[in-house]
Design an enzyme around this catalytic site. Structure first.
Site, short mmCIF file in Angstrom:
data_model
loop_
_atom_site.label_atom_id
_atom_site.label_comp_id
_atom_site.label_asym_id
_atom_site.label_seq_id
_atom_site.Cartn_x
_atom_site.Cartn_y
_atom_site.Cartn_z
N ALA A 20 112.44 110.95 71.53
CA ALA A 20 112.39 109.77 72.40
C ALA A 20 112.92 110.11 73.80
CB ALA A 20 113.21 108.64 71.79
N GLY A 58 111.52 112.13 67.13
CA GLY A 58 110.17 111.57 67.10
C GLY A 58 109.08 112.60 67.28
N GLU A 60 108.50 113.77 63.89
CA GLU A 60 107.88 112.68 63.14
C GLU A 60 106.38 112.60 63.43
OE1 GLU A 60 111.11 109.26 62.31
OE2 GLU A 60 110.84 109.72 64.44
N GLU A 112 118.50 112.52 64.58
CA GLU A 112 118.93 111.18 64.99
C GLU A 112 120.36 110.85 64.59
OE1 GLU A 112 114.43 110.96 65.00
OE2 GLU A 112 115.99 111.93 63.80
#
Length: 325
Positions: free
Chosen positions: A127, A172, A175, A195
């Site tokens: 992010a 992310g 991900e 995270e």
């Protein structure tokens, strides 16, 4: 027994021939809807806007979308291009990727999508925390939901998807790679769901897709520790399909992904899409239900022109010429 009966009803409902990829997409949508209702999961809606893409990125674009041609026709390359932000996931990148995913979703000519980076040494750093810090607290939840919806739609694309990890893939970024069917990494790549270092958890599918990829216990260890691993360790754990020695230009994983896409290209496109659908839906249910899903998917390839072309090519000892019909 009720589940089996339900799947047999599903199978019979789709016995009428669907002889093109539009039919396959309709089957995928309906089967997905049935299984999502069965497990009482809420389907995320996409508000993506259709747009046309040129073959190369424009100056300043966060995403390059390239439709390859010639012998590589049918391969589409999504290249993340935010060098100053280490390809971090921003509002604009989410918007552009959502549009790109929507544009290829029902394009019958697209046979494989490769997700890679245009920035040497970086796949995606996760992010965009600088942008996130400027958000009002009320904006964070909706933004994360949009990012999660994007990654879900990436995972739901009907054609094969390959993540080429030629650098850092954290949070992310990993991900997004986990949502792809196949992952290829350079030996020098760095991957991890980090995270918990920020007192949050993976919020775009990491807690669900990582255990499915490498097993529950190992996934817990990696998420709890926020550990970052290189491409070699990732291959050992089963996180990536292939690890390749990085080259001077820093695109070894992309080149291997392109080779793999070229292996997929000559095969029957409807068959590949139906095989992906059968695997993705079947792995989430019991074996009996999964076999019923396979039966329903197999029924869709029987009436196709491609199947007849495959038989004719075999008989005539020549390469088949599949058209997705």
């Amino acid at each position: 027994m009720a589940v089996l009966v339900g799947c047999r009803v599903l199978f019979h409902a789709f016995r009428p021939p669907m002889t093109n990829l539009d039919g396959v997409c309709r089957l995928q949508d309906v089967m997905q809807h049935v299984l999502v209702r069965r497990t009482q999961h809420a389907r995320l809606a996409s508000n993506s806007v259709m747009r046309q893409y040129s073959s190369d990125a424009k100056s300043g674009d966060d995403l390059s979308v390239r439709y390859l041609d010639g012998d590589d026709s049918g391969i589409v390359v999504f290249g993340i291009n935010r060098p100053k932000a280490k390809n971090a996931i921003s509002k604009n990148l989410v918007k552009m990727m959502s549009e790109a995913v929507e544009s290829v979703k029902k394009n019958n000519k697209v046979r494989t999508v490769i997700l890679c980076s245009m920035v040497p040494g970086i796949f995606c750093a996760g992010a965009d925390l600088k942008e996130r810090a400027k958000m009002d607290q009320r904006e964070v939840g909706p933004f994360v939901s949009k990012a999660r919806a994007l990654i879900t739609e990436l995972g739901n694309l009907p054609m094969p998807t390959i993540a080429a990890i030629d650098g850092v893939a954290l949070g992310g970024g990993l991900e997004m790679a986990l949502a792809c069917d196949i992952r290829i990494a350079g030996t020098s790549a760095k991957m991890g769901l980090v995270e918990t270092k920020l007192a949050i958890i993976p919020g775009a599918g990491g807690t669900q897709r990582l255990p499915r990829a490498i097993g529950v216990s190992l996934a817990k260890e990696l998420i709890f520790s926020a550990r970052v691993m290189d491409g070699t360790e990732a291959k050992t754990l089963g996180l990536v399909n292939h690890t390749v020695e990085q080259n001077e230009s820093g695109d070894a994983a992309y080149l291997r992904a392109l080779e793999l896409a070229r292996e997929f290209n000559p095969q029957g496109p409807i068959a590949i899409r139906m095989a992906k659908l059968a695997i993705n839906q079947g792995i989430e249910v019991d074996l009996t239900t999964g076999l019923a899903i396979e039966e329903a998917c197999y029924a869709q390839v029987i009436p196709t022109k491609d199947r007849l072309e495959g038989l004719a090519a075999f008989k005539e000892k020549r390469p088949p010429r599949y058209k997705g019909e």
